[in-house]
Every structure is written in structure tokens, then in C-alpha cells.
Design a protein around this motif. Sequence first.
Motif, PDB file in Angstrom:
ATOM      1  N   ASP A 146       0.830  -1.207   0.000  1.00  0.00           N
ATOM      2  CA  ASP A 146       0.000   0.000   0.000  1.00  0.00           C
ATOM      3  C   ASP A 146       0.865   1.258   0.000  1.00  0.00           C
ATOM      4  O   ASP A 146       0.552   2.244  -0.693  1.00  0.00           O
ATOM      5  CB  ASP A 146      -0.934   0.013   1.218  1.00  0.00           C
ATOM      6  CG  ASP A 146      -2.040  -1.030   1.114  1.00  0.00           C
ATOM      7  OD1 ASP A 146      -2.233  -1.596   0.005  1.00  0.00           O
ATOM      8  OD2 ASP A 146      -2.701  -1.281   2.142  1.00  0.00           O
ATOM      9  N   MET A 147       1.953   1.198   0.751  1.00  0.00           N
ATOM     10  CA  MET A 147       2.832   2.361   0.830  1.00  0.00           C
ATOM     11  C   MET A 147       3.512   2.612  -0.520  1.00  0.00           C
ATOM     12  O   MET A 147       3.606   3.768  -0.978  1.00  0.00           O
ATOM     13  CB  MET A 147       3.892   2.128   1.917  1.00  0.00           C
ATOM     14  CG  MET A 147       4.689   3.353   2.243  1.00  0.00           C
ATOM     15  SD  MET A 147       5.635   3.029   3.716  1.00  0.00           S
ATOM     16  CE  MET A 147       7.219   3.576   3.141  1.00  0.00           C
ATOM     17  N   GLU A 202       2.280   1.796  -3.399  1.00  0.00           N
ATOM     18  CA  GLU A 202       1.226   2.310  -4.285  1.00  0.00           C
ATOM     19  C   GLU A 202       0.989   3.793  -4.014  1.00  0.00           C
ATOM     20  O   GLU A 202       0.847   4.597  -4.946  1.00  0.00           O
ATOM     21  CB  GLU A 202      -0.057   1.496  -4.090  1.00  0.00           C
ATOM     22  CG  GLU A 202      -1.206   1.884  -5.003  1.00  0.00           C
ATOM     23  CD  GLU A 202      -0.898   1.658  -6.480  1.00  0.00           C
ATOM     24  OE1 GLU A 202      -1.427   2.430  -7.299  1.00  0.00           O
ATOM     25  OE2 GLU A 202      -0.125   0.758  -6.819  1.00  0.00           O
ATOM     26  N   MET A 203       0.957   4.163  -2.732  1.00  0.00           N
ATOM     27  CA  MET A 203       0.745   5.577  -2.387  1.00  0.00           C
ATOM     28  C   MET A 203       1.919   6.434  -2.850  1.00  0.00           C
ATOM     29  O   MET A 203       1.718   7.554  -3.322  1.00  0.00           O
ATOM     30  CB  MET A 203       0.555   5.733  -0.877  1.00  0.00           C
ATOM     31  CG  MET A 203      -0.746   5.198  -0.362  1.00  0.00           C
ATOM     32  SD  MET A 203      -0.834   5.453   1.412  1.00  0.00           S
ATOM     33  CE  MET A 203      -2.530   5.827   1.588  1.00  0.00           C
ATOM     34  N   GLN A 204       3.128   5.889  -2.723  1.00  0.00           N
ATOM     35  CA  GLN A 204       4.293   6.641  -3.192  1.00  0.00           C
ATOM     36  C   GLN A 204       4.223   6.847  -4.699  1.00  0.00           C
ATOM     37  O   GLN A 204       4.541   7.927  -5.211  1.00  0.00           O
ATOM     38  CB  GLN A 204       5.596   5.914  -2.804  1.00  0.00           C
ATOM     39  CG  GLN A 204       5.915   6.019  -1.335  1.00  0.00           C
ATOM     40  CD  GLN A 204       7.102   5.171  -0.920  1.00  0.00           C
ATOM     41  OE1 GLN A 204       7.450   4.210  -1.589  1.00  0.00           O
ATOM     42  NE2 GLN A 204       7.692   5.518   0.225  1.00  0.00           N
ATOM     43  N   LYS A 205       3.782   5.788  -5.430  1.00  0.00           N
ATOM     44  CA  LYS A 205       3.635   5.915  -6.886  1.00  0.00           C
ATOM     45  C   LYS A 205       2.574   6.968  -7.218  1.00  0.00           C
ATOM     46  O   LYS A 205       2.763   7.818  -8.090  1.00  0.00           O
ATOM     47  CB  LYS A 205       3.243   4.573  -7.501  1.00  0.00           C
ATOM     48  CG  LYS A 205       4.358   3.571  -7.539  1.00  0.00           C
ATOM     49  CD  LYS A 205       3.866   2.232  -8.112  1.00  0.00           C
ATOM     50  CE  LYS A 205       4.918   1.169  -8.020  1.00  0.00           C
ATOM     51  NZ  LYS A 205       4.416  -0.141  -8.464  1.00  0.00           N
ATOM     52  N   GLN A 206       1.431   6.875  -6.488  1.00  0.00           N
ATOM     53  CA  GLN A 206       0.363   7.851  -6.739  1.00  0.00           C
ATOM     54  C   GLN A 206       0.825   9.268  -6.398  1.00  0.00           C
ATOM     55  O   GLN A 206       0.498  10.225  -7.116  1.00  0.00           O
ATOM     56  CB  GLN A 206      -0.883   7.485  -5.923  1.00  0.00           C
ATOM     57  CG  GLN A 206      -1.602   6.257  -6.433  1.00  0.00           C
ATOM     58  CD  GLN A 206      -2.795   5.890  -5.558  1.00  0.00           C
ATOM     59  OE1 GLN A 206      -3.097   6.549  -4.586  1.00  0.00           O
ATOM     60  NE2 GLN A 206      -3.466   4.806  -5.937  1.00  0.00           N
ATOM     61  N   ALA A 207       1.589   9.415  -5.312  1.00  0.00           N
ATOM     62  CA  ALA A 207       2.096  10.733  -4.933  1.00  0.00           C
ATOM     63  C   ALA A 207       3.054  11.252  -5.998  1.00  0.00           C
ATOM     64  O   ALA A 207       3.030  12.446  -6.358  1.00  0.00           O
ATOM     65  CB  ALA A 207       2.785  10.662  -3.566  1.00  0.00           C
TER      66      ALA A 207
END
Length: 167
Positions: free
Chosen positions: A117-118, A120-125
Motif C-alpha cells: 500500500d505504501m 502504491e501511495m508513493q507511486k500515486q504521490a
Amino acid sequence: MPLSPIDIHNKEFGRSFRGYNEDEVDDFLERVIQDYEGLIRANKQLEEDMNRLNEKLAHYNSLEDSLSKSILVAQETAEEVKSNARKEAQLIIREAEKNADRIVSEALNKARKIALDMEEMQKQAAVFRARFRSLVQSQLEMMESGDWQSFDRDLARREAAIAESGL
């Protein structure tokens, strides 16, 4: 066959010339009878005491046997209790190990999920930052270009059209 006091009392001796003094013999026999009767009574009392003590001894031997059997039963029971306690302790340990393995496994799975999840969030960020950077750059380029003035004119025309329509 042993003599009885009556046998001693009824014993008669033959007379002879120059024999023993009858009174002394009778006195002596009387003393022998009394002593013999006393010995018989004492012997009878000792036999009764011996019988009573034998009965007590038999009773105590019976108690000893009962106690020995009770001790054996208690030892067997104690061994059985210890054995059962060991088995129960082993079951508890196995169950605790299973629970520990399950908890560790669940924690590892959660940690992996959180890591994914982290990421994925880093990619989205990163994507969001790139888009935001692109938007800011395009806005800066638009402000630096002359199109800004045409934007102001288009905005003013739209406002006027809205005002005329009465909205």
C-alpha cells in the motif's frame, strides 16, 4: 501333666519312723500351694495380656497393610496426575506455538500489505506531483505568454453574455 494346687493339697505322704515333722511339711505344702496358685494366676494374666497384645498387633498390622496400600494408591494417583499435567502442558505449549505462528504469519501478511500500500501511495504521490508540476508549469507558461490577455478578454465577454442573458 502339670500339678494343680489341689493335687499338691491332696498329696499324702506315707509315714515312717523318724519321718518328717508333719506340721512343717503341711506348712511348707501350704506355702507351695499359695506360690503355685500365684504363679498360675500370673501366668493366666500374662496369657490374657499376650492375647490382648496379639490382637492389637494384628490390628496394627492390618492398619499398616491398609496404609501401605493407601500410599501405593496415592503414589499411583500422583504419578497419574503428573502424567496428565505433563500432557496438558504439552497441549498448551503446542497450541500456544500454533497461535504464535498464526499471529506472526498474520503480522507478516499485514506488513507486506502495508508495504505494498505504501509503494502504491508513493507511486500515486509521484504521479500527482508530476501532474501538479506539469499543471503549474503550464500555468506559468500561460502567464508568461501573451495568451493571458486574450484569456482576460474571453472572460470579460463571457461575463457580459451572462449579464445580458439575465442569469
